[in-house]
Each structure stands twice: as C-alpha cells, then as structure tokens.
Design a protein around this motif. Structure first.
Motif, short mmCIF file in Angstrom:
data_model
loop_
_atom_site.label_atom_id
_atom_site.label_comp_id
_atom_site.label_asym_id
_atom_site.label_seq_id
_atom_site.Cartn_x
_atom_site.Cartn_y
_atom_site.Cartn_z
N LYS A 153 -45.95 -8.24 -57.22
CA LYS A 153 -46.67 -9.51 -57.26
C LYS A 153 -47.22 -9.77 -58.67
N GLY A 154 -47.33 -11.03 -58.98
CA GLY A 154 -48.01 -11.39 -60.22
C GLY A 154 -49.50 -11.42 -59.99
N CYS A 155 -50.24 -11.83 -60.97
CA CYS A 155 -51.67 -11.90 -60.72
C CYS A 155 -52.35 -12.99 -61.55
N LEU A 156 -53.57 -13.26 -61.22
CA LEU A 156 -54.37 -14.24 -61.94
C LEU A 156 -55.52 -13.52 -62.63
N GLU A 157 -55.82 -13.93 -63.84
CA GLU A 157 -56.96 -13.37 -64.55
C GLU A 157 -57.93 -14.52 -64.84
N PHE A 158 -59.20 -14.25 -64.65
CA PHE A 158 -60.18 -15.32 -64.86
C PHE A 158 -61.13 -14.99 -66.00
N PHE A 159 -61.43 -15.98 -66.77
CA PHE A 159 -62.50 -15.83 -67.75
C PHE A 159 -63.32 -17.11 -67.77
N VAL A 160 -64.60 -16.97 -67.62
CA VAL A 160 -65.47 -18.14 -67.59
C VAL A 160 -66.33 -18.13 -68.85
N ASN B 122 -55.28 -13.60 -54.49
CA ASN B 122 -54.72 -12.89 -53.35
C ASN B 122 -53.54 -13.66 -52.79
N GLU B 123 -52.79 -12.96 -51.99
CA GLU B 123 -51.52 -13.49 -51.49
C GLU B 123 -51.72 -14.75 -50.64
N ARG B 124 -52.85 -14.84 -49.95
CA ARG B 124 -53.07 -15.95 -49.03
C ARG B 124 -53.32 -17.27 -49.75
N SER B 125 -53.87 -17.20 -50.97
CA SER B 125 -54.20 -18.44 -51.68
C SER B 125 -53.05 -18.90 -52.57
N VAL B 126 -52.54 -17.98 -53.36
CA VAL B 126 -51.48 -18.33 -54.30
C VAL B 126 -50.27 -17.47 -53.97
N ALA C 197 -60.89 -28.16 -60.47
CA ALA C 197 -60.17 -28.13 -61.74
C ALA C 197 -59.05 -27.10 -61.71
N ILE C 198 -59.33 -25.94 -61.10
CA ILE C 198 -58.29 -24.90 -61.03
C ILE C 198 -57.14 -25.39 -60.18
N LYS C 199 -57.47 -25.99 -59.04
CA LYS C 199 -56.40 -26.47 -58.17
C LYS C 199 -55.58 -27.55 -58.89
N ALA C 200 -56.28 -28.45 -59.58
CA ALA C 200 -55.56 -29.50 -60.30
C ALA C 200 -54.67 -28.92 -61.38
N ALA C 201 -55.19 -27.90 -62.07
CA ALA C 201 -54.40 -27.28 -63.16
C ALA C 201 -53.19 -26.56 -62.60
N LEU C 202 -53.34 -25.97 -61.41
CA LEU C 202 -52.20 -25.26 -60.80
C LEU C 202 -51.19 -26.25 -60.24
N ARG D 17 -42.23 -24.34 -60.39
CA ARG D 17 -43.46 -25.00 -59.96
C ARG D 17 -44.06 -24.14 -58.85
N LEU D 18 -45.31 -23.82 -59.03
CA LEU D 18 -45.96 -22.94 -58.07
C LEU D 18 -46.14 -23.62 -56.72
N ASN D 19 -46.04 -22.82 -55.68
CA ASN D 19 -46.35 -23.34 -54.36
C ASN D 19 -47.87 -23.30 -54.20
N THR D 20 -48.47 -24.46 -54.20
CA THR D 20 -49.93 -24.49 -54.19
C THR D 20 -50.49 -25.00 -52.87
N GLU D 21 -49.66 -24.91 -51.86
CA GLU D 21 -50.05 -25.44 -50.55
C GLU D 21 -51.34 -24.81 -50.04
N ASN D 22 -51.49 -23.51 -50.29
CA ASN D 22 -52.63 -22.81 -49.71
C ASN D 22 -53.77 -22.58 -50.67
N VAL D 23 -53.67 -23.17 -51.87
CA VAL D 23 -54.76 -22.97 -52.83
C VAL D 23 -56.02 -23.63 -52.29
N PRO D 24 -57.08 -22.86 -52.12
CA PRO D 24 -58.28 -23.43 -51.50
C PRO D 24 -59.18 -24.17 -52.48
#
Lengths: 292, 292
Positions: free
Chosen positions: B76-83, B115-119, B155-160, B192-199
């Motif tokens: 699996k790939g992963c997401l890294e966050f920095f705020v 996690n797998e359920r969101s992205v 914003a994250i969902k829009a960017a994805l 294009r990412l499948n973003t159906e389940n991005v909360p």
C-alpha cells in the motif's frame, strides 16, 4: 441546512461610488508635495526634498503642517471620546483596560462611580474590593478623561450612562469607521440599544427597562434575553459587520437604514456576499437621498 | 491556543442563543458559514485547494512522490501530513508557538485519512515492498477563525478530488534483473484517485446544553469540549475523537455523533458539485488566488 459551498468571486472594484470631492488620498510612497516650505507631520517623511506619505490615508493640512491620517489604524483617543473596553488587569488603585489603542488604557479607582452611586472618598477597603466591581474580562463603557504624554488613555466612568456592560454582543470594527457624533449611545427604534465606541468597539444590547437601570451598572441580570430581542441583536450585528466590510461609516442613521433594508432577509443570509451587496446598495442610496 | 477572553455575560447570551437554535450570527445550530473553495492554486503540486470558511483560511497542497512502502503494509501507499501554522494567522504561532497545534491536527489527520477505508491506498502501490506513491499533504493555516478541522478536511478532500497529477508508471525489468521505472510519455496520462470514501470532518462544540457545528472562535471559547466526527459520503463514520479539556456525557456524545453524521453526509454532495462546476468551467474561469 445544506452547506453553502461556492467558488471565490474576484473582488469587485466599486466604480459607481460617489466621488469624494476634495479628498487628497495617498498610498505609502506617494509624493505629497515637492514644495519645501511645508512642515513634516505624522505619517510622512522627507525624501530628497520631497514630502512622501508613509501610510495610506487622507492628507490633512494645518497651515504649514502636513500630516496623513491613516485609514487603517489603532485607536488614537481624544478627551471626551466614548470607548468600549475590556478589563485586562486589576492593579493597585487602577484597572488596565484594552481599548484597541497602542497602549492599554487605565481606569483609576477614583474615577469610577461606586456601586449604588455612592459619593465618598475611596478607602483602602474599596481598594481591596476592586475585583468585586470589575474583574478581568469584564466589558465597560467609559469616556476618555485625559491622554498621557506617551499616548495612553486615562478613562472615567463618572456618569450613570457609563459602567459595566451586561448581556449583549460586541462587534469589533475599524475605529476610523465610527462617525463622530454628539451622542454615541442610541436606543434604536428597532428594539435594541447600541454603544458606538470611538475605538471601533460596538456594543449591542437589549434596551434596558426602567428597573435595572438604577443599579448603576454593577448588578447585571442573568435572565435570558427573549428570543425576539436576540433576533434584533443578531440582525444588527450582521448589519454592522456588513457596513464595516463595505467601509461605510457607522452612525445611527446608517445602521438603522441597513437594518431596514436587511429586514426581509434571513439573519444568517446578511453575511453572504451577494445579499450583503444588495443591502449596502440600498442603504447607500437611502443615505444619499436623505442627505439630498 | 487562540485564547479569546470572553466576558461572562457574553457567554451567557451565547448559551441562551444555542438553546433556541439562534446563534449570535443568526445561524441555527447545524448551519455552516458559507464556504469558498478553489482548487489548483499552487501550480507545482499534484493537487491543491484553498478553503475559506468565515475568516478561516486554509491552503492544502498534495505532492506525490515515489518512496518505499511502510513495513507493516508492504502493498500500500501512504499519506504523510504536515501542518504549518503561519504566524500571519495569529501572533501566537510565532516561533514554535504553532507547533503543538500543528502536531495535534496532523495526528488527527493520520487517524482519519491514512487508512484503507478512507483512501484507496492499494492503488498507490507500484511494486510491493519496493515502490509506492507517498502523498505528502501539506496544510497551511493562513488565518484562524474557528472550526479548523472541518475546513482542513474540506480542503484535503478537494485537493484529492481534483485531477491529481500522479503520472502512470510501469516497472520494467531488463535482462540483468534490475528494475527500472518507466514513466508514461504523455504528461496527461495520470492516475485519478478513487476518492469515493474520503471522509469530511465535522466538529461539534458543546455549548451549554446544546451542540453546534462550525463554531466561531467566540463560540469555541465558550465550549468545554468538542467532538470530531469524520463521515463519508455514504454516512459511514470512520473516526470519532474528542478534543478539549472538558468532559461529555455518553448521551450527548450519542446525540452529537448523530448530528455529525447527518451534517457530514450532507457536506459531500455540494463539494462534489462545486468541484464539477469548477472543472467544467476549465480555463475560462478567472482564478482568484490570493490577490483577488
């Protein structure tokens, strides 16, 4: 209930505004005059024999002195100004008050009316009980008594109309948007009262009834404000925000006109850009009509 | 953080307000302020979005880079966050002031999104154990006016959701058994990412007896505790988190989750609509960006 999402709209330049006649507006770096016969005042500096503005604002000339009065600024208090402020600190014989000026203002124990309107010398007991009158976080309305050499303000509340504020809503706007009037306390006909502090703090509160006016402002009631009053207060709050966003001067007439033009809109809709524009447009038209 | 000194009586009026479903700005308890969304604002990212919610201003940029998968999930790939908390937002963020808030938000974002359920993380994998796409998500807080989490998640969902510029790659193996990454020649050949389940995250603030969504700074200052609920477009709750020092009783948590579910579910369709609209306008749309 559905959330209102939208694309950002590019900022419009209002071109149909009535041209302010004879106002000399400058931006930082603008040359005001090349004539060396003038004196340099606030908001200006000399550059190669030229007088240049260091802030954005209106040029004001008094005989040979040229200064620029900035449009966006902190509150520069003058004696007699009405302010709304928040107590930040209780010190010996004085309270520190945040009034949107560069330095915290002071409210001396000797320049407040004691609860019940008692007139007597301030004893050491009073000094110990200061926090019972006003404590950190309390909002007060006051008048500027004097200005210190460093620009800090000394306030007083020696009149029954000043003192601690009870239930209500505070709106903070730019101090340059408050129009100087004879009175800054208004009982608006729409059912709420308003204090337009010269420092840009506006206090909206339900119009007091006879009985709770007597306490001298130190006893506040915790009775819930009726829904109808709160609707008026919320609507006024949004109207004042709308006026300040469109850089309109705040005084009783402009507030009342905007309130009336906003009356057939839902309260929460007033802050939406397109509706706000509509309201402001109508307010502007009515003010122009009234001024003739 | 972001301490707003609030007068006690102002709190009282705020509490009374929530009881009757009329807040200070006229909204009901489940109303959002209007949201402005713009995507593709930073040209050198794979996807970016800027969201304005009241005065809250969030910029999110997502950059896809090839990296090594994490050991515990090799395929699996992963997401890294920095705020990053910009000191422009509030002076308290100056120096290391915003670090604590930044990590708190980043940790919450890991819980919600990585996690797998969101992205669909599997689609980000190129070769198991060796190569995968890592989505570096940078969140920049430009201005804070309450309700950071909801704005960030939008914003994250829009960017994805925007046509992410993740190029298609293939692994080629030559005779000597070494692998090489081959990039598609067509720069528009993107995944294009499948973003159906991005909360989306909904923050509910408990004020007095009720809870409100999209609390302003003032409202937040009155609340003792708030609950983060992340909801997908189908209404599935993926994460619940309590923030703030106060406590909530089980019954109100249940009510808050129910509200969060209802509000959060209703948030997805308008977002999708606005992004579709933006995409359909294409190049003809005037970009607003940061100056407009």
């Amino acid at each position: 209930m559905a959330a209102d999402l939208r694309l950002p709209a590019p900022r419009k330049r209002s071109t149909d505004l009535p041209k302010e006649q004879g106002k000399h507006l400058v931006a930082p770096g603008d040359v005001i005059t090349t004539d060396s016969g003038f004196m340099r005042g606030h908001g200006t500096y000399m550059d190669d024999e030229k007088l240049v503005a260091s802030v954005a604002g209106v040029v004001e000339r008094v005989n040979k002195l040229i200064c620029v009065r900035p449009l966006k600024t902190r509150f520069n208090g003058e004696v007699g100004d009405v302010v709304v402020g928040r107590i930040t600190e209780v010190q010996q014989k004085r309270w520190k008050v945040e009034t949107n000026s560069r330095l915290d203002s002071v409210l001396l124990l000797s320049s407040v009316n004691l609860p019940g309107g008692e007139l007597r010398r301030r004893s050491s007991e009073d000094e110990l009980a200061m926090r019972e009158y006003l404590q950190e976080g309390d909002l007060i309305s006051a008048e500027v008594q004097s200005v210190f050499a460093d620009g800090a303000l000394s306030l007083h509340t020696r009149s029954l109309k000043y003192g601690k504020l009870g239930q209500g809503v505070l709106v903070q706007v730019s101090p340059s948007l408050i129009k100087r009037r004879k009175t800054h306390f208004h009982n608006l006909t729409c059912g709420a009262s308003i204090i337009l502090g010269n420092n840009g703090y506006v206090w909206i509160y339900p119009t007091p009834t006879e009985q709770n006016e007597e306490a001298g402002g130190f006893v506040t009631n915790t009775e819930p404000v009726p829904l109808s009053d709160r609707e008026v207060i919320s609507r006024l709050r949004n109207c004042i925000l709308a006026l300040s966003m469109h850089k309109m001067l705040l005084y009783d007439t402009s507030i009342l006109y905007s309130y009336e033009s906003a009356f057939h809109h839902q309260i929460k809709d007033i802050l939406k850009p397109e509706i706000m524009e509509e309201i402001i447009e109508e307010t502007r038209r009515r003010i122009l009509e009234q001024e003739g | 953080y972001l301490h707003v000194a609030l007068l006690f009586w102002q709190q009282v009026i705020l509490c009374h307000c929530t009881l009757d479903d009329l807040r200070v700005d006229g909204r009901s308890c489940e109303d959002y302020r209007y949201v402005e969304v713009e995507t593709d604002v930073v040209s050198n990212t794979s996807g970016s979005a800027r969201v304005k919610l009241g005065h809250t201003d969030i910029l999110v940029g997502i950059k896809a880079e090839i990296g090594r998968p994490k050991l515990d999930r090799p395929n699996k790939g992963c997401l890294e966050f920095f705020v990053d908390c910009s000191a422009n937002a509030t002076p308290e963020f100056e120096g290391r002031g915003g670090e604590e808030l930044g990590t708190e938000i980043a940790n919450a974002l890991y819980r919600v999104y990585d996690n797998e359920r969101s992205v669909d993380l599997k689609s980000l994998c190129i070769t198991p154990m060796e190569h995968c796409w890592i989505l570096y998500t940078d969140v920049l807080l430009l201005q804070c006016d309450g309700n950071l989490f909801d704005a960030i998640s939008l914003a994250i969902k829009a960017a994805l959701l925007t046509p992410s510029k993740i190029p298609k790659v293939q692994m080629m193996e030559d005779e000597e058994g070494t692998t090489e990454i081959e990039l598609s020649d067509d720069p528009f050949d993107c995944v294009r990412l499948n973003t159906e389940n991005v909360p989306c995250i909904v923050t509910l603030c408990k004020i007095g007896q009720r809870h409100v969504v999209d609390a302003t700074l003032q409202e937040k200052a009155c609340s003792v505790a708030s609950l983060l609920v992340s909801v997908t477009s189908k209404g599935t709750i993926t994460c619940v988190r309590k923030i703030g020092g106060g406590s909530l009783d089980p019954e109100s948590i249940y009510e808050m989750i129910e509200t969060g579910k209802r509000v959060g579910k209703a948030l997805h369709a308008p977002l999708q609509d606005i992004l579709n609209k933006e995409e359909s306008l294409g190049k003809s749309r005037e970009k607003v960006g940061f100056i407009g």
